[in-house]
Design a protein around this motif. Structure first.
Motif, PDB file in Angstrom:
ATOM      1  N   ASP A 203      -2.188  -8.580  -9.632  1.00 38.73           N
ATOM      2  CA  ASP A 203      -2.618  -9.943  -9.345  1.00 38.73           C
ATOM      3  C   ASP A 203      -2.574 -10.255  -7.851  1.00 38.73           C
ATOM      4  O   ASP A 203      -2.659 -11.409  -7.462  1.00 38.73           O
ATOM      5  CB  ASP A 203      -1.772 -10.954 -10.126  1.00 38.73           C
ATOM      6  N   LYS A 204      -2.437  -9.239  -7.031  1.00 38.07           N
ATOM      7  CA  LYS A 204      -2.473  -9.420  -5.581  1.00 38.07           C
ATOM      8  C   LYS A 204      -3.662  -8.669  -4.994  1.00 38.07           C
ATOM      9  O   LYS A 204      -4.023  -7.597  -5.454  1.00 38.07           O
ATOM     10  CB  LYS A 204      -1.178  -8.923  -4.934  1.00 38.07           C
ATOM     11  N   PHE A 205      -4.230  -9.281  -3.958  1.00 38.00           N
ATOM     12  CA  PHE A 205      -5.344  -8.651  -3.263  1.00 38.00           C
ATOM     13  C   PHE A 205      -5.067  -8.695  -1.762  1.00 38.00           C
ATOM     14  O   PHE A 205      -4.516  -9.671  -1.251  1.00 38.00           O
ATOM     15  CB  PHE A 205      -6.659  -9.361  -3.581  1.00 38.00           C
ATOM     16  N   THR A 206      -5.439  -7.636  -1.102  1.00 38.42           N
ATOM     17  CA  THR A 206      -5.233  -7.585   0.342  1.00 38.42           C
ATOM     18  C   THR A 206      -6.537  -7.246   1.043  1.00 38.42           C
ATOM     19  O   THR A 206      -7.438  -6.620   0.469  1.00 38.42           O
ATOM     20  CB  THR A 206      -4.184  -6.522   0.727  1.00 38.42           C
ATOM     21  N   ALA A 207      -6.626  -7.667   2.285  1.00 31.88           N
ATOM     22  CA  ALA A 207      -7.734  -7.288   3.156  1.00 31.88           C
ATOM     23  C   ALA A 207      -7.162  -7.067   4.543  1.00 31.88           C
ATOM     24  O   ALA A 207      -6.207  -7.737   4.952  1.00 31.88           O
ATOM     25  CB  ALA A 207      -8.806  -8.371   3.176  1.00 31.88           C
ATOM     26  N   ARG A 208      -7.745  -6.135   5.249  1.00 30.66           N
ATOM     27  CA  ARG A 208      -7.218  -5.761   6.562  1.00 30.66           C
ATOM     28  C   ARG A 208      -8.317  -5.813   7.617  1.00 30.66           C
ATOM     29  O   ARG A 208      -9.484  -5.521   7.331  1.00 30.66           O
ATOM     30  CB  ARG A 208      -6.613  -4.348   6.518  1.00 30.66           C
ATOM     31  N   ALA A 209      -7.915  -6.176   8.838  1.00 32.79           N
ATOM     32  CA  ALA A 209      -8.862  -6.220   9.948  1.00 32.79           C
ATOM     33  C   ALA A 209      -8.154  -5.834  11.239  1.00 32.79           C
ATOM     34  O   ALA A 209      -6.936  -5.978  11.368  1.00 32.79           O
ATOM     35  CB  ALA A 209      -9.480  -7.614  10.077  1.00 32.79           C
ATOM     36  N   PHE A 210      -8.935  -5.338  12.179  1.00 34.60           N
ATOM     37  CA  PHE A 210      -8.420  -4.975  13.509  1.00 34.60           C
ATOM     38  C   PHE A 210      -9.176  -5.762  14.557  1.00 34.60           C
ATOM     39  O   PHE A 210     -10.397  -5.919  14.481  1.00 34.60           O
ATOM     40  CB  PHE A 210      -8.620  -3.480  13.763  1.00 34.60           C
ATOM     41  N   ALA A 211      -8.435  -6.267  15.561  1.00 35.79           N
ATOM     42  CA  ALA A 211      -9.055  -6.915  16.709  1.00 35.79           C
ATOM     43  C   ALA A 211      -8.433  -6.348  17.983  1.00 35.79           C
ATOM     44  O   ALA A 211      -7.219  -6.132  18.041  1.00 35.79           O
ATOM     45  CB  ALA A 211      -8.880  -8.425  16.664  1.00 35.79           C
ATOM     46  N   PRO A 212      -9.243  -6.095  19.004  1.00 38.43           N
ATOM     47  CA  PRO A 212      -8.756  -5.405  20.195  1.00 38.43           C
ATOM     48  C   PRO A 212      -8.038  -6.310  21.196  1.00 38.43           C
ATOM     49  O   PRO A 212      -8.191  -7.531  21.179  1.00 38.43           O
ATOM     50  CB  PRO A 212     -10.045  -4.856  20.822  1.00 38.43           C
ATOM     51  N   ALA A 213      -7.266  -5.671  22.052  1.00 32.84           N
ATOM     52  CA  ALA A 213      -6.616  -6.369  23.166  1.00 32.84           C
ATOM     53  C   ALA A 213      -7.646  -6.746  24.227  1.00 32.84           C
ATOM     54  O   ALA A 213      -8.745  -6.180  24.281  1.00 32.84           O
ATOM     55  CB  ALA A 213      -5.544  -5.469  23.772  1.00 32.84           C
TER      56      ALA A 213
END
Length: 297
Positions: free
Chosen positions: A8-18
């Protein structure tokens, strides 16, 4: 993406640069979309990885940075502007925090992109970039990093405001090496709240932009940034010592704005010698210019 340990859990991931700002000029405005800075900075190949988790058992929005629970005002503002659903935001930073590397902007962008993906909200990239910018300027954690991070490369911010509003251009560049040494933290909000400092910054930033546009090259960007560091009087004694040490081998270095850190983009033949010089001041961090931008993992 479904969480493997709990259905019942969902995850999403993202990357943003310095993003390192070399010089800037502050433009205040009552509308956050029009508030920001002009100037020039470089986007790096490392940054902040953010995971957003949604689930029935999450009762309140919590923000974590490198495994520790934090207030996370900027990322929290992103969440509250996008949904009323409580979520868990976990950011892992590959870059120093509070040292002029745009970590708060990267966290805000990662939160926006990951949350949009997790909840299938259907925002465009431009809309997500603007959400991150508004959260950052509203919380006083930055002014122009998000616009740089949204575009990549060595970005010239010609007019202020959110990424969809600002007029920008780029200095054509390879994925040059960027060498940095961190000497401590510097509070962005403390500088932005000092009107005398703001006046010095704006005078120096206006002059730097004029000189850069006469010759928009990587080398001139570094020279303009160095001049800005001196004229804005933001540099600590240790920052100036590191900059002057680089001068002894003919390499131009500058302060990372706003942070107590020094950066340079030396030629390949000077890179080893510069690394040795910087190492006398602290741990040397080596990056490359990132010509891409945010990604969803």
């Amino acid at each position: 993406m479904q969480c493997g340990s709990c259905k019942d859990k969902f995850t999403a991931r993202a990357f943003a640069p310095a993003h390192i700002t070399g010089f800037f000029q502050i433009h205040d405005h009552k509308e956050p979309m029009k508030k920001g800075s002009t100037g020039c900075g470089v986007v790096l190949d490392r940054g902040v990885h953010t995971t957003v988790t949604i689930g029935d058992d999450i009762e309140s929005t919590d923000i974590y940075l490198n495994g520790e629970k934090v207030a996370g005002d900027t990322s929290r503002a992103v969440v509250s502007s996008m949904t009323e659903i409580p979520v868990t935001v976990e950011s892992t930073s590959e870059i120093p925090i509070g040292c002029g590397f745009g970590a708060s902007g990267a966290g805000a962008l990662g939160t926006a992109y990951a949350l949009d993906h997790a909840l299938s909200l259907g925002h465009t990239a431009s809309q997500l970039n603007d959400i991150a910018h508004v959260a950052e300027v509203s919380n006083g954690s930055g002014l122009g990093d998000v616009t740089g991070q949204a575009h990549g490369g060595i970005l010239i911010r010609k007019t202020p405001g959110a990424p969809s509003v600002a007029s920008v251009d780029q200095i054509p560049s390879k994925e040059n090496d960027v060498y940095c040494v961190v000497l401590g933290e510097l509070s962005t909000s403390s500088v932005l709240s000092d009107q005398e400092m703001v006046n010095d910054i704006n005078n120096a930033g206006k002059e730097a932009m004029k000189k850069l546009m006469q010759k928009p090259s990587v080398e001139n960007f570094m020279h303009c940034s160095r001049d800005f560091t001196i004229q804005s009087m933001l540099a600590s004694e240790k920052v100036m010592d590191a900059i002057e040490a680089a001068d002894t081998i003919g390499v131009t270095a500058s302060q990372a704005m706003l942070g107590n850190a020094v950066f340079s983009m030396p030629s390949q033949k000077d890179s080893n010698e510069l690394e040795n010089i910087f190492s006398e001041f602290g741990t040397v961090l080596r990056f490359k210019v990132r010509t891409g931008t945010i990604r969803i993992n």
